[in-house]
Design an enzyme around this catalytic site. Sequence first.
Site, mmCIF file in Angstrom:
data_model
loop_
_atom_site.group_PDB
_atom_site.id
_atom_site.type_symbol
_atom_site.label_atom_id
_atom_site.label_comp_id
_atom_site.label_asym_id
_atom_site.label_seq_id
_atom_site.Cartn_x
_atom_site.Cartn_y
_atom_site.Cartn_z
ATOM 1 N N HIS A 24 40.873 34.888 30.425
ATOM 2 C CA HIS A 24 40.894 34.833 31.884
ATOM 3 C C HIS A 24 39.571 35.425 32.386
ATOM 4 O O HIS A 24 39.022 36.316 31.733
ATOM 5 C CB HIS A 24 42.079 35.676 32.359
ATOM 6 C CG HIS A 24 42.382 35.603 33.818
ATOM 7 N ND1 HIS A 24 41.663 36.304 34.758
ATOM 8 C CD2 HIS A 24 43.342 34.935 34.502
ATOM 9 C CE1 HIS A 24 42.177 36.064 35.953
ATOM 10 N NE2 HIS A 24 43.197 35.232 35.835
ATOM 11 N N ASP A 40 44.421 42.352 26.962
ATOM 12 C CA ASP A 40 44.776 41.912 28.307
ATOM 13 C C ASP A 40 46.246 41.489 28.265
ATOM 14 O O ASP A 40 46.583 40.454 27.706
ATOM 15 C CB ASP A 40 43.860 40.744 28.709
ATOM 16 C CG ASP A 40 44.326 40.044 29.982
ATOM 17 O OD1 ASP A 40 45.403 40.394 30.516
ATOM 18 O OD2 ASP A 40 43.602 39.140 30.444
ATOM 19 N N GLN A 83 49.868 38.460 30.853
ATOM 20 C CA GLN A 83 50.907 37.428 30.663
ATOM 21 C C GLN A 83 51.922 37.798 29.587
ATOM 22 O O GLN A 83 52.861 37.043 29.349
ATOM 23 C CB GLN A 83 50.261 36.084 30.304
ATOM 24 C CG GLN A 83 49.398 35.497 31.400
ATOM 25 C CD GLN A 83 50.178 35.103 32.646
ATOM 26 O OE1 GLN A 83 51.412 35.058 32.656
ATOM 27 N NE2 GLN A 83 49.462 34.825 33.714
ATOM 28 N N LYS A 141 53.228 40.282 38.330
ATOM 29 C CA LYS A 141 53.702 39.184 37.483
ATOM 30 C C LYS A 141 55.025 39.535 36.802
ATOM 31 O O LYS A 141 55.572 38.750 36.037
ATOM 32 C CB LYS A 141 52.650 38.834 36.422
ATOM 33 C CG LYS A 141 51.347 38.270 37.011
ATOM 34 C CD LYS A 141 50.437 37.797 35.891
ATOM 35 C CE LYS A 141 48.988 37.682 36.318
ATOM 36 N NZ LYS A 141 48.721 36.576 37.236
ATOM 37 N N CYS A 175 41.571 30.343 36.603
ATOM 38 C CA CYS A 175 40.632 31.435 36.298
ATOM 39 C C CYS A 175 40.194 31.404 34.841
ATOM 40 O O CYS A 175 39.996 32.450 34.213
ATOM 41 C CB CYS A 175 41.232 32.798 36.634
ATOM 42 S SG CYS A 175 41.609 32.986 38.372
#
Lengths: 140, 408
Positions: free
Chosen positions: B121, B198, B201, B224, B362
């Site tokens: 991302h 990261d 998600q 999220k 993104c």
Amino acid sequence: MQLDDLYRRVIMDHYKNPRNRGTLEEDAISISLNNPTCGDRITLQMQVEDGKVKQAKFSGEGCSISLSSASMMTEAVQGKTLEEALALADQFSSLVKGEPAEFEDYEDIEALSGVCKFPARIKCATLAWNALRKGIEQQQ
Amino acid sequence: MNVTAIREQFPILHQEINGHPLVYLDSAASSQKPRSVIDAVMRYYELDNANVHRGVHTLGSRATDAYEGAREKVRKFLNAASTQEIIFTRGTTTALNLVASSYARSVCGEGDEIVLTPMEHHSNLIPWQQVAKATGATLKYIPLQPDGTIRLEDVEETINERTKIVSVMYVSNVLGIVNPVKEIAAIAHRHGAKMVVDGAQSTPHMRVDVQDLDCDFYAFSGHKMCAPTGIGALYGKKALLEEMEPIEFGGEMIDHVDLYESTWKELPWKFEGGTPIISGAVGLGAAIDFLEEIGLDNIEAHEHALSAYAYERLSAIDGITIYGPNQNRVGIVTFNIGDVHPHDVATVLDTKGIAVRAGHHCCQPLMRWLNASATARASFYLYNTEEDVNRLADALHQTKEFFGYAIG
């Protein structure tokens, strides 16, 4: 909200058979713009002679709205003085905001008035016209 | 897992969009919020609101307890060893930027290497580009397999003694695949590099254990995972956080302030300059309670099943391209239909009450790698159903019909 409000026959026709898609000679004004939120990009080329747009062509990638708008714009500005072309760009800004606008010489554009009901798509419709404004600024 | 009962807890889902019941398939961009989270934020403002770590008064204590209580919930949720390792941030982007601006800039120099993947991302890409520009370090990329997956032998090839930092997304926000970050961390550590994950998600959708992953930093966003926007956290190993300098200075983060010199508070507060988003932390705590009650394992299983079903239904549509492999998808199916631009797909779906994302997500470098200028993405969460997938598949058939001539 109906799909046909947005995707009118004339828009689909320009999308399917874009006018003036291609490139011009090296001496033409060339402006590349993209829509950073979605990745659409357009390169507009214009040949200006005696203060008039002799020819305009575009290349790039985009959705039906951005490509049909580019196709119509390149037809609409042909033969226009730079001032007239800018005035058309102003008219177009009004059109997609849902304000009254007139395109006497080139009524196809009015088909894009439905865009005002789809706020997320206004940027698609105005991409080519923003390129036109930049190109004229560059020339002036 | 009773999805009907879960849906009842999400007020926003029970409305019509353009004359159709809403089908929300954009949770990878931002999830919806359950009643318990909305109520927790409201109750905080109605009963406990004050600034934290300051007032002697009762409300100040309640606000501080609520804020620090949420930190403990995050610690437990990620299985971190200590709340000193949990720094509240605005979200994943701010968390990754903190690691890049503080840690990376102090350890990277000319000739050093930072290792990423092409699927990252922008928020796990641009901060490192900036570090490279500022320090003279070089970015290197672990190559992807044709299906978008990462092979450990390629990781071995890419990481070496010059590598200072490896930063990889746990779950791809486009391909929905789970990257082997635990194995990558082990390789990074063998070469003396630090591992950044990261977790934007992954955190909402699966059990995460930062000690088991043995990553050095882990970043995620609350919004999220059923929490409000504006709150997220950075996990960092205590020893590393202790040697790092703050990047934001001001109130809340100081110990002693003189006219010419100041010292910082201890962890984690030295990284939390200014009044924090207290209500956001309270909401994040409530979201963690909500997810834990349902069970992350149940949520993961539900989404795997739903993604597999979506893959099956969508791949039956003529002219569709689905990106990434059909395995272990974490609630994400990214696709294109023939030559129809994803914008047009998303607009048609919206007129039928279905929310999907269209664009580059993104991930411009990944889009180029996929040879697509843009894609459409349906993403699922615990409140989505097979009926949602059916509505999507039916609407995509209609989209294809509507734009029929544009295909092939």
